[in-house]
Design a protein around this motif. Sequence first.
Motif, PDB file in Angstrom:
ATOM      1  N   GLU A  99      44.177  49.560  39.385  1.00  0.00           N
ATOM      2  CA  GLU A  99      45.455  48.977  38.973  1.00  0.00           C
ATOM      3  C   GLU A  99      46.035  48.079  40.057  1.00  0.00           C
ATOM      4  N   ASP A 100      45.876  48.474  41.329  1.00  0.00           N
ATOM      5  CA  ASP A 100      46.345  47.625  42.435  1.00  0.00           C
ATOM      6  C   ASP A 100      45.613  46.280  42.427  1.00  0.00           C
ATOM      7  N   CYS A 101      44.302  46.336  42.241  1.00  0.00           N
ATOM      8  CA  CYS A 101      43.508  45.106  42.197  1.00  0.00           C
ATOM      9  C   CYS A 101      43.912  44.234  41.016  1.00  0.00           C
ATOM     10  N   ARG A 102      44.124  44.861  39.889  1.00  0.00           N
ATOM     11  CA  ARG A 102      44.523  44.113  38.691  1.00  0.00           C
ATOM     12  C   ARG A 102      45.886  43.451  38.884  1.00  0.00           C
ATOM     13  N   ASN A 103      46.829  44.164  39.504  1.00  0.00           N
ATOM     14  CA  ASN A 103      48.161  43.604  39.730  1.00  0.00           C
ATOM     15  C   ASN A 103      48.125  42.404  40.673  1.00  0.00           C
ATOM     16  N   ILE A 104      47.348  42.529  41.745  1.00  0.00           N
ATOM     17  CA  ILE A 104      47.265  41.418  42.702  1.00  0.00           C
ATOM     18  C   ILE A 104      46.535  40.233  42.071  1.00  0.00           C
ATOM     19  N   ARG A 105      45.513  40.500  41.274  1.00  0.00           N
ATOM     20  CA  ARG A 105      44.803  39.419  40.583  1.00  0.00           C
ATOM     21  C   ARG A 105      45.746  38.675  39.639  1.00  0.00           C
ATOM     22  N   PHE A 106      46.523  39.434  38.880  1.00  0.00           N
ATOM     23  CA  PHE A 106      47.480  38.831  37.952  1.00  0.00           C
ATOM     24  C   PHE A 106      48.515  37.996  38.707  1.00  0.00           C
ATOM     25  N   LEU A 107      48.965  38.508  39.847  1.00  0.00           N
ATOM     26  CA  LEU A 107      49.949  37.795  40.662  1.00  0.00           C
ATOM     27  C   LEU A 107      49.384  36.474  41.173  1.00  0.00           C
ATOM     28  N   LEU A 108      48.156  36.504  41.694  1.00  0.00           N
ATOM     29  CA  LEU A 108      47.535  35.283  42.213  1.00  0.00           C
ATOM     30  C   LEU A 108      47.279  34.277  41.095  1.00  0.00           C
ATOM     31  N   GLU A 109      46.905  34.767  39.928  1.00  0.00           N
ATOM     32  CA  GLU A 109      46.675  33.869  38.794  1.00  0.00           C
ATOM     33  C   GLU A 109      47.954  33.166  38.365  1.00  0.00           C
ATOM     34  N   SER A 110      49.098  33.819  38.576  1.00  0.00           N
ATOM     35  CA  SER A 110      50.377  33.216  38.185  1.00  0.00           C
ATOM     36  C   SER A 110      50.713  31.994  39.045  1.00  0.00           C
ATOM     37  N   PHE A 111      50.153  31.927  40.246  1.00  0.00           N
ATOM     38  CA  PHE A 111      50.383  30.775  41.119  1.00  0.00           C
ATOM     39  C   PHE A 111      49.448  29.607  40.789  1.00  0.00           C
ATOM     40  N   LYS A 112      48.443  29.873  39.950  1.00  0.00           N
ATOM     41  CA  LYS A 112      47.485  28.840  39.510  1.00  0.00           C
ATOM     42  C   LYS A 112      46.838  28.118  40.700  1.00  0.00           C
ATOM     43  N   ILE A 113      46.364  28.928  41.636  1.00  0.00           N
ATOM     44  CA  ILE A 113      45.681  28.386  42.810  1.00  0.00           C
ATOM     45  C   ILE A 113      44.217  28.818  42.805  1.00  0.00           C
ATOM     46  N   LEU A 114      43.427  28.144  43.597  1.00  0.00           N
ATOM     47  CA  LEU A 114      42.007  28.469  43.697  1.00  0.00           C
ATOM     48  C   LEU A 114      41.828  29.675  44.618  1.00  0.00           C
ATOM     49  N   VAL A 115      41.219  30.721  44.085  1.00  0.00           N
ATOM     50  CA  VAL A 115      41.026  31.967  44.835  1.00  0.00           C
ATOM     51  C   VAL A 115      39.553  32.338  44.837  1.00  0.00           C
ATOM     52  N   GLN A 116      39.039  32.666  46.018  1.00  0.00           N
ATOM     53  CA  GLN A 116      37.683  33.194  46.112  1.00  0.00           C
ATOM     54  C   GLN A 116      37.755  34.709  45.907  1.00  0.00           C
ATOM     55  N   GLU A 117      37.471  35.127  44.709  1.00  0.00           N
ATOM     56  CA  GLU A 117      37.535  36.556  44.389  1.00  0.00           C
ATOM     57  C   GLU A 117      36.191  37.196  44.679  1.00  0.00           C
ATOM     58  N   ARG A 118      36.184  38.201  45.530  1.00  0.00           N
ATOM     59  CA  ARG A 118      34.953  38.864  45.937  1.00  0.00           C
ATOM     60  C   ARG A 118      35.009  40.328  45.502  1.00  0.00           C
TER      61      ARG A 118
END
Length: 226
Positions: A99-118
């Motif tokens: 759930e922590d990972c999902r919340n942070i992923r959702f937060l980063l997606e809201s900024f619409k920036i390029l993220v290297q997700e590993r």
Amino acid sequence: MLSLLSFFKWFQCICRGFLYLIAVITDERRKGKISKEAQIHTIHTSKTIINDEHSIQEAKEDNDEHPSLSEFEEKCPPGGEDSVVFYTTSLRGIRKTFEDCRNIRFLLESFKILVQERDVSMDMEFREELWTILGGRVIPPKLFVKGRYIGGAGEVLQLHEQGKLKKLLEGIPSSCMCTDCDNMRFLVCSNCNGSRKVFAEKEGHELCMKCPECNENGLVKCPVCC
């Protein structure tokens, strides 16, 4: 003669009293002037202290509103010098971690920036990479921005609530959809079709070997977005 002498002594006493009275009045006036100057100096000093405290408070507020990446510990993942690197997991074994990972992923997606997700559950190399960077068997989520360690879920969410996270992400390129992997960052190995096994003939015998091109999950990194 006696009467004249008495008058002279009386007059001398009057003069002394008068001179003493003048001295007392002069001294009181001097004290009053000094006290007034002291009060004015105290007022000016208080104003200076208040102004200094106000300036310090303004500087602190300005620093809070405009945080710098230099305030964070320098720990740079491979290829993360000018980008956002997010270590996560897609496994649901530990509910809070997922759930922590999902919340942070959702937060980063809201900024619409390029993220290297590993995703450490998709490739053990990412897990070993994260452990090496932070010097221990840490668990995701962990966020890095331009070679600086921002923190885990608690730290990232707190920065967002304070309005600081957006400032730290300034200058990061906008995100775009990868046409090859749909931003999953992995593809099924074309050499073994995800089975992790390949067959080869040796001296007339067919041997089953481990696929040398994919990871433990039969996946290869997307050549476009990784």
